[in-house]
Design a protein around this motif. Sequence first.
Motif, PDB file in Angstrom:
ATOM      1  N   TYR A 124      -4.623  -1.572  -7.044  1.00 44.43           N
ATOM      2  CA  TYR A 124      -3.455  -0.735  -6.769  1.00 44.43           C
ATOM      3  C   TYR A 124      -3.570   0.600  -7.505  1.00 44.43           C
ATOM      4  CZ  TYR A 124      -1.400  -5.035  -4.913  1.00 44.43           C
ATOM      5  OH  TYR A 124      -1.153  -6.167  -4.180  1.00 44.43           O
ATOM      6  N   ASN A 125      -2.621   1.477  -7.184  1.00 40.09           N
ATOM      7  CA  ASN A 125      -2.649   2.843  -7.744  1.00 40.09           C
ATOM      8  C   ASN A 125      -2.900   2.904  -9.246  1.00 40.09           C
ATOM      9  OD1 ASN A 125      -2.076   3.820  -5.227  1.00 40.09           O
ATOM     10  ND2 ASN A 125       0.031   4.433  -5.666  1.00 40.09           N
TER      11      ASN A 125
ATOM     12  N   GLU B 285      -5.027   9.201  -3.436  1.00 46.66           N
ATOM     13  CA  GLU B 285      -5.970   8.727  -2.400  1.00 46.66           C
ATOM     14  C   GLU B 285      -7.423   8.900  -2.851  1.00 46.66           C
ATOM     15  OE1 GLU B 285      -5.388   9.740   1.918  1.00 46.66           O
ATOM     16  OE2 GLU B 285      -7.301  10.763   1.645  1.00 46.66           O
TER      17      GLU B 285
ATOM     18  N   ASN C 246       2.889  -0.934  -6.224  1.00 46.09           N
ATOM     19  CA  ASN C 246       2.577   0.479  -6.468  1.00 46.09           C
ATOM     20  C   ASN C 246       3.735   1.288  -7.029  1.00 46.09           C
ATOM     21  OD1 ASN C 246      -0.126   0.626  -5.935  1.00 46.09           O
ATOM     22  ND2 ASN C 246       0.103   1.151  -3.770  1.00 46.09           N
TER      23      ASN C 246
ATOM     24  N   ASP D  39       0.812  -1.234   0.000  1.00 42.84           N
ATOM     25  CA  ASP D  39       0.000   0.000   0.000  1.00 42.84           C
ATOM     26  C   ASP D  39       0.838   1.274   0.000  1.00 42.84           C
ATOM     27  OD1 ASP D  39       0.851  -0.022   2.644  1.00 42.84           O
ATOM     28  OD2 ASP D  39      -1.135   0.365   3.502  1.00 42.84           O
TER      29      ASP D  39
ATOM     30  N   MET E 203      -6.662  -1.744  -0.911  1.00 41.87           N
ATOM     31  CA  MET E 203      -5.830  -2.228  -2.014  1.00 41.87           C
ATOM     32  C   MET E 203      -6.195  -3.637  -2.466  1.00 41.87           C
ATOM     33  SD  MET E 203      -3.228  -0.037  -2.854  1.00 41.87           S
ATOM     34  CE  MET E 203      -4.543   1.164  -3.067  1.00 41.87           C
TER      35      MET E 203
ATOM     36  N   SER F  44      -0.260   4.927  -1.549  1.00 44.77           N
ATOM     37  CA  SER F  44      -1.648   4.767  -1.993  1.00 44.77           C
ATOM     38  C   SER F  44      -2.583   5.766  -1.322  1.00 44.77           C
ATOM     39  CB  SER F  44      -2.136   3.358  -1.678  1.00 44.77           C
ATOM     40  OG  SER F  44      -2.157   3.144  -0.280  1.00 44.77           O
ATOM     41  N   ARG F  45      -2.060   6.485  -0.298  1.00 43.83           N
ATOM     42  CA  ARG F  45      -2.925   7.376   0.486  1.00 43.83           C
ATOM     43  C   ARG F  45      -2.039   8.354   1.250  1.00 43.83           C
ATOM     44  NH1 ARG F  45      -4.055   3.359   5.694  1.00 43.83           N
ATOM     45  NH2 ARG F  45      -2.021   2.357   5.602  1.00 43.83           N
TER      46      ARG F  45
ATOM     47  N   ASN G 174      -8.237   6.208  -5.289  1.00 47.75           N
ATOM     48  CA  ASN G 174      -8.277   4.898  -4.616  1.00 47.75           C
ATOM     49  C   ASN G 174      -9.525   4.752  -3.759  1.00 47.75           C
ATOM     50  OD1 ASN G 174      -5.961   3.897  -5.776  1.00 47.75           O
ATOM     51  ND2 ASN G 174      -4.610   4.574  -4.118  1.00 47.75           N
TER      52      ASN G 174
END
Length: 361
Positions: free
Chosen positions: A339-340, A265, A198, A177, A298, A180-181, A268
Amino acid sequence: MANRVFNFNPGPSTMPLEVLKIIRDELLDYRGTGMSIIESSHRSPEFDEINEAAISLVREIFDLNDKYHVVFLTGGASQQFFQIPMNFLAGGKTGAYADTGTWSTKAIKEANIVAKAHVAFDGKAFDYKHIPTQDELDIPTEAAYLHITTNNTIKGTQYHYVPETKGIPLIGDMSSDIASRRLDYSKFAMFYAGAQKNLGAAGTTLVVMRDDLLQKSNDALPSLLNYKTQVGKKSLYNTPPSFSVYVVKLMLEWIKRQGGLQGIEKINEKKKDFIYGVIDKNPDFFKGTVEKASRSWMNITLRLPSEELEKKFIAEAKAAGFVGLKGHRSVGGVRVSVYNALPLEGAEKLAQFMEDFKKKN
Ligand code: PMP
């Protein structure tokens, strides 16, 4: 491109088309050198520029000051499982570990081979469906660090807060992750991630470490296992996985173009809402395998009413252009890895496919 599928592989996994195109365009002649970056020396000015850019992009994207060192290592995240205890548990020290499933279980096993691990949280008792709350973490005051797996790729759980450790260095395996955020990355003394989810292509592991932790590393180790060697040489003690580092740099630039972690983010959040939305609307048909508060953004894990229907779902999804949805054998069922680089459209269309599949079955 008509022949590209929506790729939900758990890793290696999907890449942004625009990054793949840059790689393609630069592959035969990297910026007028007349050769590929694969064919260039790792001591060339071209690779030096890539390495330096990747390091500063990591600091920029994760909002870290210059007390953080950034290196690109080999051996996968799995190497970190033993390199961390070898560096920080010498002389009989104990590392605390939250066991939240497969990868943290492996990290604990490796730590116990070279030193001693204390299980700060035993997720097995919760069938790995639950991420510990702060109160459930038992961190001995003498622990050299607390190691957590921020996202559990196989079990489908994720931390949604950063544990407070009262000065004990916090180490995060962020393989599935990373980036991812938004997160206060500076609460971690160290974090690491294999690049193949990612951050790009398999072959390198991003390792980020604060200087005060680095200074505690064990100098009695072979050079390549001593973090100080790689930090001192900017990952160039020996030949680095130069192509993978190049791809990481391109991925970090792509993350910036998405608006950094804030932008990533936002997308996602929408993607996971599409999939969990269908699960929550149809709880008798799509059963999420973990508790709601611990759900991963994720890796979304679910079961269908029968194994037969799961097989049918995976096969029909594949035929419709959604690949990589088979759950890990330890959980079974379906795993949707968003994923991203998985486009928003991929999650939206899969959600529609799920609804249609439910109606027909
Ligand atoms: N940690 C986590 C959370 C993972 O998902 C993985 C790989 N899927 C690993 C560690 C191991 O990574 P590697 O294969 O790069 O050693």
